[in-house]
Motif scaffolding. Structure first.
Motif, PDB file in Angstrom:
ATOM      1  N   UNK A  46       0.839  -1.198   0.000  1.00  0.00           N
ATOM      2  CA  UNK A  46       0.000   0.000   0.000  1.00  0.00           C
ATOM      3  C   UNK A  46       0.873   1.247   0.000  1.00  0.00           C
ATOM      4  N   UNK A  47       0.432   2.268  -0.704  1.00  0.00           N
ATOM      5  CA  UNK A  47       1.234   3.482  -0.850  1.00  0.00           C
ATOM      6  C   UNK A  47       1.501   4.152   0.488  1.00  0.00           C
ATOM      7  N   UNK A  48       0.583   4.030   1.407  1.00  0.00           N
ATOM      8  CA  UNK A  48       0.744   4.675   2.700  1.00  0.00           C
ATOM      9  C   UNK A  48       1.952   4.173   3.472  1.00  0.00           C
ATOM     10  N   UNK A  49       2.328   2.919   3.254  1.00  0.00           N
ATOM     11  CA  UNK A  49       3.487   2.371   3.959  1.00  0.00           C
ATOM     12  C   UNK A  49       4.806   2.832   3.345  1.00  0.00           C
ATOM     13  N   UNK A  50       4.811   3.149   2.069  1.00  0.00           N
ATOM     14  CA  UNK A  50       6.025   3.569   1.366  1.00  0.00           C
ATOM     15  C   UNK A  50       6.131   5.086   1.245  1.00  0.00           C
ATOM     16  N   UNK A  51       5.042   5.770   1.534  1.00  0.00           N
ATOM     17  CA  UNK A  51       4.998   7.214   1.369  1.00  0.00           C
ATOM     18  C   UNK A  51       6.053   7.960   2.177  1.00  0.00           C
ATOM     19  N   UNK A  52       6.373   7.565   3.449  1.00  0.00           N
ATOM     20  CA  UNK A  52       7.373   8.323   4.215  1.00  0.00           C
ATOM     21  C   UNK A  52       8.746   8.422   3.537  1.00  0.00           C
ATOM     22  N   UNK A  53       9.076   7.493   2.642  1.00  0.00           N
ATOM     23  CA  UNK A  53      10.390   7.506   1.993  1.00  0.00           C
ATOM     24  C   UNK A  53      10.407   8.320   0.702  1.00  0.00           C
ATOM     25  N   UNK A  54       9.231   8.739   0.235  1.00  0.00           N
ATOM     26  CA  UNK A  54       9.167   9.463  -1.036  1.00  0.00           C
ATOM     27  C   UNK A  54       8.529  10.840  -0.924  1.00  0.00           C
ATOM     28  N   UNK A  55       7.784  11.076   0.145  1.00  0.00           N
ATOM     29  CA  UNK A  55       7.061  12.348   0.244  1.00  0.00           C
ATOM     30  C   UNK A  55       7.777  13.382   1.102  1.00  0.00           C
ATOM     31  N   UNK A  56       8.700  12.951   1.958  1.00  0.00           N
ATOM     32  CA  UNK A  56       9.406  13.894   2.830  1.00  0.00           C
ATOM     33  C   UNK A  56      10.757  13.307   3.212  1.00  0.00           C
ATOM     34  N   UNK A  57      11.543  14.125   3.899  1.00  0.00           N
ATOM     35  CA  UNK A  57      12.884  13.684   4.334  1.00  0.00           C
ATOM     36  C   UNK A  57      12.913  13.331   5.822  1.00  0.00           C
ATOM     37  N   UNK A  58      11.749  13.301   6.462  1.00  0.00           N
ATOM     38  CA  UNK A  58      11.721  13.059   7.899  1.00  0.00           C
ATOM     39  C   UNK A  58      12.301  11.681   8.249  1.00  0.00           C
ATOM     40  N   UNK A  59      11.924  10.661   7.484  1.00  0.00           N
ATOM     41  CA  UNK A  59      12.407   9.312   7.777  1.00  0.00           C
ATOM     42  C   UNK A  59      13.927   9.233   7.639  1.00  0.00           C
ATOM     43  N   UNK A  60      14.467   9.936   6.668  1.00  0.00           N
ATOM     44  CA  UNK A  60      15.916   9.905   6.448  1.00  0.00           C
ATOM     45  C   UNK A  60      16.667  10.700   7.503  1.00  0.00           C
ATOM     46  N   UNK A  61      16.200  11.879   7.805  1.00  0.00           N
ATOM     47  CA  UNK A  61      16.920  12.732   8.754  1.00  0.00           C
ATOM     48  C   UNK A  61      16.781  12.254  10.194  1.00  0.00           C
ATOM     49  N   UNK A  62      15.648  11.645  10.529  1.00  0.00           N
ATOM     50  CA  UNK A  62      15.396  11.235  11.910  1.00  0.00           C
ATOM     51  C   UNK A  62      15.923   9.844  12.215  1.00  0.00           C
ATOM     52  N   UNK A  63      15.821   8.935  11.255  1.00  0.00           N
ATOM     53  CA  UNK A  63      16.156   7.538  11.525  1.00  0.00           C
ATOM     54  C   UNK A  63      17.331   7.024  10.679  1.00  0.00           C
ATOM     55  N   UNK A  64      17.206   7.133   9.363  1.00  0.00           N
ATOM     56  CA  UNK A  64      18.159   6.475   8.487  1.00  0.00           C
ATOM     57  C   UNK A  64      19.546   7.100   8.571  1.00  0.00           C
ATOM     58  N   UNK A  65      19.632   8.428   8.454  1.00  0.00           N
ATOM     59  CA  UNK A  65      20.949   9.058   8.434  1.00  0.00           C
ATOM     60  C   UNK A  65      21.738   8.860   9.729  1.00  0.00           C
ATOM     61  N   UNK A  66      21.141   9.039  10.919  1.00  0.00           N
ATOM     62  CA  UNK A  66      21.914   8.760  12.147  1.00  0.00           C
ATOM     63  C   UNK A  66      22.403   7.311  12.216  1.00  0.00           C
ATOM     64  N   UNK A  67      21.546   6.353  11.831  1.00  0.00           N
ATOM     65  CA  UNK A  67      21.971   4.959  11.846  1.00  0.00           C
ATOM     66  C   UNK A  67      23.057   4.685  10.828  1.00  0.00           C
ATOM     67  N   UNK A  68      22.917   5.260   9.627  1.00  0.00           N
ATOM     68  CA  UNK A  68      23.939   5.079   8.591  1.00  0.00           C
ATOM     69  C   UNK A  68      25.264   5.690   9.017  1.00  0.00           C
ATOM     70  N   UNK A  69      25.214   6.833   9.671  1.00  0.00           N
ATOM     71  CA  UNK A  69      26.437   7.483  10.142  1.00  0.00           C
ATOM     72  C   UNK A  69      27.159   6.602  11.162  1.00  0.00           C
ATOM     73  N   UNK A  70      26.413   6.016  12.086  1.00  0.00           N
ATOM     74  CA  UNK A  70      27.042   5.119  13.073  1.00  0.00           C
ATOM     75  C   UNK A  70      27.626   3.872  12.411  1.00  0.00           C
ATOM     76  N   UNK A  71      26.914   3.337  11.427  1.00  0.00           N
ATOM     77  CA  UNK A  71      27.416   2.165  10.707  1.00  0.00           C
ATOM     78  C   UNK A  71      28.730   2.476  10.004  1.00  0.00           C
ATOM     79  N   UNK A  72      28.769   3.598   9.289  1.00  0.00           N
ATOM     80  CA  UNK A  72      29.970   3.967   8.543  1.00  0.00           C
ATOM     81  C   UNK A  72      31.129   4.293   9.471  1.00  0.00           C
ATOM     82  N   UNK A  73      30.843   4.940  10.600  1.00  0.00           N
ATOM     83  CA  UNK A  73      31.917   5.262  11.544  1.00  0.00           C
ATOM     84  C   UNK A  73      32.534   3.994  12.137  1.00  0.00           C
ATOM     85  N   UNK A  74      31.686   3.065  12.571  1.00  0.00           N
ATOM     86  CA  UNK A  74      32.201   1.821  13.151  1.00  0.00           C
ATOM     87  C   UNK A  74      32.962   1.004  12.114  1.00  0.00           C
TER      88      UNK A  74
END
Length: 316
Positions: A46-74
């Motif tokens: 359903x589009x509603x489940x995928x919408x957070x990744x295409x309609x705004x940057x909240x999912x990336x800035x709040x969750x994905x980027x901090x986790x990716x930064x920790x992964x890359x640093x380690x």
């Protein structure tokens, strides 16, 4: 047309291969359709489940980027420490001195035999009991420690195998012109072995990136996969969150392997011979005899080699 290693297919073999290919394509299409239909029936597409990744940057800035930064640093810190440590251990295992070779072998075999997750858990316990590292930073240090100990041991075996794979005549010829064993390793063996070892080394670096996820699953280390679990709990889209994180891992690891392939090709092209023949002074410079004054005795490097690039002749 035939060759030593391959016989051209005949008409029956070609028809059989075409049939096998068609069956495989049909089976793969059926599996893909089954996966799609199952997810669609459960409402996971359903589009509603995928919408957070295409309609705004909240999912990336709040969750994905901090986790990716920790992964890359380690992963980056573990790579920076494990690569030189593995090289040192691998070379130490080739030492002629028993007091160097045996301890290095014990360290490598011990840490290579222990699962990396166990090393991370031990690291967390050690940092908690014997250091002043804060509870917030302990998972990071434990993950890096486990990755370094395990992967340095594996890289040591890769380095040792890469050096042993070179023809023995390489080191014998280098010693024949007066190079010391340390110079043979540094100037002759390692530069050639690096190109051979590069694919295996890159595969191990990819393992380092992926194994950071173990820290998130067990040690509460806030890496990329752990952020996906938190994000899916907020948005209620576990399949979509894990799919996005999987794509990010694929992009990172594919970029790493692509860069390694480019570097390997560049190294191979750079090592192609120019066809020039070294003369006596060139050999003396490589061996370091000119700088140490060793050309006055021992191996005579005063005259050119047969066929040398300086046009001299040997006296009979």
């Amino acid at each position: 047309m035939t060759s030593v290693l391959y016989d051209a297919q005949g008409p029956r073999a070609k028809r059989r291969n075409v049939l096998y290919t068609a069956v495989f394509v049909v089976a793969l299409a059926a599996v893909v359709w089954w996966v799609y239909k199952t997810l669609d029936d459960k409402g996971q597409l359903a589009w509603g489940l995928w919408k957070p990744f295409f309609s705004s940057t909240e999912a990336y800035s709040t969750y994905i980027w901090p986790g990716l930064q920790n992964t890359l640093e380690a992963a980056a810190l573990a790579m920076v420490i494990a690569l030189p440590l593995g090289a040192v251990l691998g070379i130490a295992r080739l030492s002629d001195h028993v007091w160097v070779r045996v301890p290095a072998a014990v360290v490598v075999e011990f840490f290579r035999a222990i699962p990396v997750l166990v090393l991370m858990i031990f690291g967390l316990a050690l940092f908690a009991q014997y250091t002043d590292v804060s509870s917030e930073d302990r998972p990071f240090y434990a993950v890096v420690t486990g990755l370094v100990l395990y992967n340095a041991s594996v890289l040591a075996e890769i380095v040792r195998a890469g050096i042993l794979a070179l023809p023995k005549g390489q080191s014998e010829a280098a010693m024949a012109i007066g190079l010391r064993k340390s110079q043979v390793m540094r100037v002759i063996l390692l530069p050639q072995a690096v190109t051979t070892m590069l694919p295996a080394i890159v595969s191990q670096l990819v393992v380092i990136v992926k194994d950071t996820a173990l820290g998130g699953a067990v040690l509460t280390f806030p890496e990329l996969l752990a952020s996906a679990n938190t994000m899916s709990g907020y948005y209620g889209n576990i399949i979509a969150s894990l799919t996005v994180v999987a794509v990010i891992f694929v992009v990172i690891n594919f970029s790493l392997t692509s860069f390694a392939s480019w570097l390997e090709g560049r190294l191979r092209r750079g090592k192609k011979s120019t066809g020039a023949v070294l003369g006596a002074q060139d050999v003396a410079d490589i061996a370091g005899t000119a700088a140490t004054g060793a050309e006055g005795g021992g191996l005579d490097l005063s005259g050119p080699f047969v066929g040398g690039g300086h046009g001299g002749k040997h006296d009979n």
